[in-house]
Enzyme design. Sequence first.
Site, PDB file in Angstrom:
ATOM      1  N   ASP A   1       0.842  -1.188   0.000  1.00 40.72           N
ATOM      2  CA  ASP A   1       0.000   0.000   0.000  1.00 40.72           C
ATOM      3  C   ASP A   1       0.886   1.250   0.000  1.00 40.72           C
ATOM      4  OD1 ASP A   1      -2.255   1.871   0.785  1.00 40.72           O
ATOM      5  OD2 ASP A   1      -3.313  -0.024   0.965  1.00 40.72           O
TER       6      ASP A   1
ATOM      7  N   HIS B   1      -3.959   6.241   3.087  1.00 41.58           N
ATOM      8  CA  HIS B   1      -4.566   4.998   2.604  1.00 41.58           C
ATOM      9  C   HIS B   1      -3.965   3.743   3.245  1.00 41.58           C
ATOM     10  CE1 HIS B   1      -5.532   1.887  -0.421  1.00 41.58           C
ATOM     11  NE2 HIS B   1      -6.571   2.642  -0.733  1.00 41.58           N
TER      12      HIS B   1
ATOM     13  N   SER C   1     -10.810  -0.713  -1.766  1.00 41.92           N
ATOM     14  CA  SER C   1      -9.619  -0.671  -0.918  1.00 41.92           C
ATOM     15  C   SER C   1      -9.960  -0.939   0.533  1.00 41.92           C
ATOM     16  CB  SER C   1      -8.978   0.722  -0.967  1.00 41.92           C
ATOM     17  OG  SER C   1      -8.150   0.845  -2.076  1.00 41.92           O
TER      18      SER C   1
END
Length: 773
Positions: free
Chosen positions: A153, A226, A565
Amino acid sequence: MKMNNYSFVVFSIFLVLLHVSCISCAERQVYIVYLGEHSGTKTFQEIEDIHHSYLQSVKGSKEEAKKCIIYSYKNVINGFSALLYPEEAEMIADMDGVISVFRSHPRNNRLHTTRSWDFINLLEADWDPTQVNGEGFLTSAGYGKDVIVGVLDSGVWPESASFSDEGMDPVPASWNGTCVEGVAFNSSHCNRKLIGARYYLKGYEANFGPINQTNDLPSPRDIYGHGTHTSSTIGGRRVDNAAAVGGFGNGTASGGAPLVRLAIYKVCWLVPGQIPAEGNTCLDDDVLAAFDDAIADGVQVISASLGKSVAVPYYEDGVAIGALHAAKRDIVVVCSAGNSGPSTSTVTNVAPWILTVGASSIDRVFSSPLVIGNGMVLEGQSVTPFQKGTYPLVYAGDVEIPGTTTDTSTGLCGNGTLSPSLVKGRAVFCWRGDTLATLEVQRAGGVATVLGNSFDGIGVIGRPYLIPGTVILSNETAGLLNYTESQLNPSATLIPARTLIGTAPAPFVASFSSRGPNLIEPNILKPDITAPGLNILAAWSEAASPLNVPSDNRVAKFQIDSGTSMSCPHVSAAAALLKAIHPDWSSAAIRSALMTTAKVTNNLGNEITDSLGDPASPFDYGSGHIQPSKAVDPGLVYDASYTDYLLFLCNNRSNTFDRDFTCPQDVPSPSNLNYPSLAISNLINIGSLSVTRSVTNVGTQNSSYSLILNTPPGYVIEISPQTLNFSSLGEKQSFSITVTAGTNASEFAYAYGSYSWSDGIHLVTSPIMLSLA
Ligand SMILES: *[C@@H]1O[C@H](CO)[C@@H](O)[C@H](O)[C@H]1NC(C)=O
Ligand SMILES: *[C@@H]1O[C@H](CO)[C@@H](O)[C@H](O)[C@H]1NC(C)=O
Ligand SMILES: *[C@@H]1O[C@H](CO)[C@@H](O)[C@H](O)[C@H]1NC(C)=O
Ligand SMILES: *[C@@H]1O[C@H](CO)[C@@H](O)[C@H](O)[C@H]1NC(C)=O
Ligand SMILES: *[C@@H]1O[C@H](CO)[C@@H](O)[C@H](O)[C@H]1NC(C)=O
Ligand SMILES: *[C@@H]1O[C@H](CO)[C@@H](O)[C@H](O)[C@H]1NC(C)=O
Ligand SMILES: *[C@@H]1O[C@H](CO)[C@@H](O)[C@H](O)[C@H]1NC(C)=O
């Protein structure tokens, strides 16, 4: 330690990294040369020499070869990436031992956060640990304490309370990984929770040049948010009084497997010249390097919430290749399906050795209605903190600077389109839009935003905008336009959001979730499963603002975000817990358990719908919505081995991924892979197809399962035998499924149904998706 954007700027002044560039390669592009797997008999030096020799044969000299190589994959995956001219790439593709050569394209993989970033609170639905089942499940899995999950990620914010290692046991002895230091990240940032961290920048820098340290850091540190969100969703500790900006989603935040060990592989970076809200990129050659390390480091689950916007063939897809090597070692690879829905054929990460996750809603809504001047109440949702207020309302299409919009862009509040003199002091209704639309309203002097919604239905993505704002449901959008257009002085009252829990219907499939059919192999149904991915709370990077735009100076420890996600890490957590309870299960068995126990009904007892209320199908949700606590005891599993995948790949391409494997003369149909779902296409030409499936008993020693068949309309299905008897655990039984197109099969539509095996306790269900085309 708290770190803000300012301290990064300071860092970047003092740390000027030397960038070794390949000057003569400037016009060339990055290609990956894939050579299969290492036999384990060569030293790293010998491997590198072999990789150089491929390059030397097209470049002429060893020096030139060394200059142009970027990665030499040495652990498990055999291959390298290098700057090449297209002709050089073609020459290498013809050389001995080369399986494929493909570009590591800068716009290829992206994080699957959408038009939203979400966060995950697993204390919901089937995860509620106050429910006996949920807590029992977590306890028997030791909360995941012996399992290691690798997360590919944007890095991690190690100071988050979600990554505290308080009270955790020493790192498992099997761990071979490391904590790589970088800017604002040293080895003391790793602990018993974050047991490893690495970053992969070489492919990025070969494409974009040296990273701009004002915007991103060459280190495992997450400045985007994220990666912190996804990893805390998987394995965040319980944090009390967690909440997003404005207090939304308040409560105890926890990852799905709160004691699992996390290994961070940072592969995604900001795109130069773009603000974080606009883009990021995860280069295939960086991704492949991360897979190569993660496998050698000893992770047991890999979670990758990233992928391409369009599915590409398996042998040209860094995620699929990396995942195949992982699957060979029974590492479970879980990936997001993509955020390109609701259009069909948008699902990515479609290899059958990957568990592909779509996104659905949870039963929580942040209700923020809009009361318009005539007293009508329009349903809306918001996670933007604001006070109740009444504003004069204008429609964006009426207050634009002439010449800045076209017929298709009018009303969308695009950057630079709104006229400040007409907007000042008003609330602006944008036909649809997101963060950037609200920034435009703000720029032009607007004081509030009302966003319309064309196809998200009741599944509204919440974001903490900088000015008061709400997003109205799709069914209210036309009415609001009519109101603003037909009144002399339209006005609107924005009502601050209230959190509603237990809303119905839930779950439904989020509109952004990418849909089947699978463009690469229509005989494998994708996505596989859905999990919560709409408005999910999880930890956030304190260097990333909640909106990921420069004008947002707020710092958030937790954030509500949306995307596949966010659903992918829910399933990764579930896979880790299953791995803890069943350490001997293969990655295929874990996938099967999760898929065959998923549900296709919502909390109203009806079939799951999409966000517009229309019926959803396996192209939207695969086998259904995840029920982790049921997956612990699935009864039967559909197992598959690495060899089965190689056999499957014989269909795809005559030369295989593994030189030690020879494809048979008669290659079985791809539908014949022992997969927990069944897809068959092209029945107009083949008329009828028989496939074999095999199930392994992991439930009750002596058991008898009988068939429940729900035949897709227009087809005839025969399954034989219709009873499966087992007398021991681990015993396998096979059955055949013969599908024949009836005369009334629809020529254009897909038809779906399901079959299940039931012993009265376990229900082992597989969706069936058929088409003539
Ligand atoms: C690592 O960084 C932290 C915080 O910046 C600092 O307190 C610590 O001394 C550093 N540790 C090492 C080993 O450099
Ligand atoms: C790095 O990014 C900052 C902020 O976007 C910009 O002002 C600066 O010019 C960039 N530096 C380089 C070398 O591109
Ligand atoms: C969340 O905040 C609301 C409003 O302040 C409060 O009523 C509620 O009890 C809080 N919930 C939790 C779980 O703390
Ligand atoms: C970890 O390293 C040891 C010793 O080098 C090796 O035997 C073992 O196979 C490695 N584990 C993995 C998962 O590669
Ligand atoms: C809007 O456009 C202006 C001028 O081109 C640019 O400076 C600004 O960064 C843009 N804003 C956003 C949010 O993209
Ligand atoms: C739109 O849908 C919502 C939720 O189903 C409902 O409450 C509302 O009344 C609908 N509005 C209109 C104008 O039909
Ligand atoms: C549009 O607004 C007018 C005036 O308020 C109202 O009479 C009419 O019924 C509305 N039309 C629709 C389609 O909602």
